[in-house]
Scaffold this motif. Structure first.
Motif, PDB file in Angstrom:
ATOM      1  N   TRP A  46     -16.017 -27.194  -2.409  1.00 56.43           N
ATOM      2  CA  TRP A  46     -15.064 -27.520  -3.149  1.00 56.43           C
ATOM      3  C   TRP A  46     -15.486 -27.896  -4.765  1.00 56.43           C
ATOM      4  N   SER A  47     -16.594 -28.217  -4.960  1.00 58.99           N
ATOM      5  CA  SER A  47     -17.336 -28.223  -6.230  1.00 58.99           C
ATOM      6  C   SER A  47     -17.187 -26.933  -7.017  1.00 58.99           C
ATOM      7  N   SER A  48     -16.963 -25.852  -6.311  1.00 58.30           N
ATOM      8  CA  SER A  48     -17.523 -24.825  -7.122  1.00 58.30           C
ATOM      9  C   SER A  48     -16.487 -24.241  -8.752  1.00 58.30           C
ATOM     10  N   GLY A  49     -17.165 -24.046  -9.498  1.00 58.40           N
ATOM     11  CA  GLY A  49     -16.447 -24.428 -10.483  1.00 58.40           C
ATOM     12  C   GLY A  49     -15.492 -24.975 -10.607  1.00 58.40           C
ATOM     13  N   HIS A  50     -16.029 -26.736 -10.557  1.00 58.20           N
ATOM     14  CA  HIS A  50     -15.116 -27.921 -11.218  1.00 58.20           C
ATOM     15  C   HIS A  50     -16.620 -28.776 -11.879  1.00 58.20           C
ATOM     16  N   ALA A  51     -17.397 -28.073 -12.124  1.00 61.48           N
ATOM     17  CA  ALA A  51     -17.940 -29.242 -13.336  1.00 61.48           C
ATOM     18  C   ALA A  51     -17.608 -29.681 -14.123  1.00 61.48           C
ATOM     19  N   ALA A  52     -17.533 -31.197 -13.813  1.00 62.43           N
ATOM     20  CA  ALA A  52     -17.247 -32.300 -14.769  1.00 62.43           C
ATOM     21  C   ALA A  52     -16.148 -32.731 -14.408  1.00 62.43           C
ATOM     22  N   GLU A  53     -15.382 -31.812 -13.579  1.00 61.57           N
ATOM     23  CA  GLU A  53     -14.046 -32.437 -13.496  1.00 61.57           C
ATOM     24  C   GLU A  53     -13.515 -33.407 -12.398  1.00 61.57           C
ATOM     25  N   ASP A  54     -12.380 -34.468 -12.578  1.00 55.74           N
ATOM     26  CA  ASP A  54     -11.930 -34.888 -11.658  1.00 55.74           C
ATOM     27  C   ASP A  54     -11.373 -34.689 -10.375  1.00 55.74           C
ATOM     28  N   PHE A  55     -11.959 -34.974  -8.926  1.00 57.23           N
ATOM     29  CA  PHE A  55     -12.137 -34.144  -7.737  1.00 57.23           C
ATOM     30  C   PHE A  55     -10.617 -33.825  -7.191  1.00 57.23           C
ATOM     31  N   ASP A  57      -7.485 -33.702  -9.354  1.00 55.60           N
ATOM     32  CA  ASP A  57      -7.274 -32.905 -10.594  1.00 55.60           C
ATOM     33  C   ASP A  57      -7.598 -31.489 -10.551  1.00 55.60           C
ATOM     34  N   ALA A  58      -8.780 -31.342  -9.989  1.00 58.29           N
ATOM     35  CA  ALA A  58      -9.932 -30.415  -9.134  1.00 58.29           C
ATOM     36  C   ALA A  58      -8.468 -29.886  -8.222  1.00 58.29           C
ATOM     37  N   HIS A  59      -8.356 -30.859  -7.056  1.00 58.67           N
ATOM     38  CA  HIS A  59      -7.488 -30.538  -5.565  1.00 58.67           C
ATOM     39  C   HIS A  59      -6.439 -31.562  -5.936  1.00 58.67           C
ATOM     40  N   PRO A  60      -5.199 -32.246  -5.881  1.00 58.95           N
ATOM     41  CA  PRO A  60      -4.943 -32.689  -5.202  1.00 58.95           C
ATOM     42  C   PRO A  60      -4.590 -33.048  -4.349  1.00 58.95           C
ATOM     43  N   GLU A  61      -4.085 -31.800  -3.360  1.00 59.83           N
ATOM     44  CA  GLU A  61      -3.797 -31.900  -2.088  1.00 59.83           C
ATOM     45  C   GLU A  61      -4.638 -32.498  -1.327  1.00 59.83           C
TER      46      GLU A  61
END
Length: 324
Positions: A46-55, A57-61
């Motif tokens: 889940w964290s791969s490719g989402h550094a510094a991103e709000d969860f 926004d990264a995974h809305p569902e």
């Protein structure tokens, strides 16, 4: 009713703080500074490719599913007459500070930032930097709860003379603290609480007549409540392989529902007693559910998958104010 009092892990639950569902991933440059070996492969994915991103926004569902878990948990607790309090959400300023530091931010496990023993409410110290300020969204609740009755303390701040990621401590996290009347078990594995934190708690709580028992844990176990659940007097769910010095003497005569290290890693021991007759666990833990029923425990089940991927389950997302 008493404002604050926690008698044991299984005394009737009457008032509890239930966590929110907020998290931002750390920057890539900060990801190597903490030991996250306790997390599952799903978390890494889940964290791969989402550094510094709000969860969210990264995974809305997944965020929606995560929030629904808390809604379902609140409804279940309230159906048993438990008063449920929720921390406030993080402010934009708090989120900005987390982004600027590169550590990210979290507001997702109310068990660890503070804990209650008897009538004492104690702010702890968390090892992971992105969780150091997680008590702040809860603090208004703590102040209000102790305004007329109860004692409100804070552990000494951790030493950062070697940097924010120093392992010196003292660290003391609520997930490591299990209350059994006047005996307090506190785990330490190298991932969360440490001996400096436990020694501080020992010196402090002896003034109130408590014995604090250090429990050395397997290095892959984040908190004591990942390996041990006191279901009721004389009955526990336990991963014995997690106890490097053996099961504490105070519990050796208890009946055991055994689980493996692999089971502990997916939070099979991290259920929540509502009282000595009713226990909450994940619907997917079929063997534990069957074992509990054989001991005549009523089992309530929910889907807590997203919370578990983040490294915590029913106990981790709750911290009681009243169990008596």
């Amino acid at each position: 009713m008493t404002k604050i009092f926690v008698e044991s892990e299984f005394a009737p639950l009457k008032k509890v703080v239930l966590a929110q569902s907020q998290f931002a991933f750390p920057d890539e440059k900060n990801e190597d500074n903490a030991d996250l070996s306790f997390l599952t492969a799903e978390n890494i994915e889940w964290s791969s490719g989402h550094a510094a991103e709000d969860f969210a926004d990264a995974h809305p569902e997944k965020q929606m599913r995560w929030e629904q878990e808390k809604v379902d948990m609140q409804q279940l607790l309230e159906s048993y007459g438990v008063e449920v309090l929720r921390p406030r959400l993080l402010t934009d300023e708090e989120k900005s500070l987390g982004r600027e530091s590169g550590d990210g931010y979290s507001n997702f496990f109310s068990r660890d930032p503070f804990f209650a023993i008897g009538e004492c409410v104690i702010e702890g110290n968390l090892r992971l930097p992105h969780r150091r300020y997680e008590v702040l969204p809860i603090r208004e609740i703590l102040i209000e709860a102790t305004k007329e009755q109860g004692l409100y303390f804070a552990a000494p701040q951790p030493d950062i003379s070697l940097g924010i990621h120093s392992h010196q401590g003292p660290f003391i996290e609520g997930g490591d603290v299990l209350v059994y009347h006047k005996t307090i078990f506190v785990g330490y594995s190298g991932l969360a609480s440490n001996l400096l934190g436990i020694q501080w708690l020992q010196r402090f709580m002896r003034h109130f007549g408590y014995e604090v028992v250090p429990v050395r844990l397997h290095p892959n176990i984040l908190h004591l409540d990942c390996a041990l659940s006191l279901v009721r007097e004389g009955l526990m769910i336990i991963c014995e392989d997690a106890f490097l010095d053996g099961v504490p003497s105070q519990l050796q005569h208890w009946q055991k529902i055994p689980i493996s290290l692999a089971d502990a890693s997916i939070l099979m021991a991290n259920g929540l007693p509502i009282n000595e007759e009713v226990y909450i666990t994940d619907y997917s833990f079929k063997e534990v559910i069957t074992a509990l029923k054989k001991h005549h425990v009523k089992v309530e089940t929910l889907d807590y998958y997203v919370s578990r991927v983040f490294g915590g389950s029913f106990r981790c997302t709750t911290q009681p104010f009243i169990r008596e």
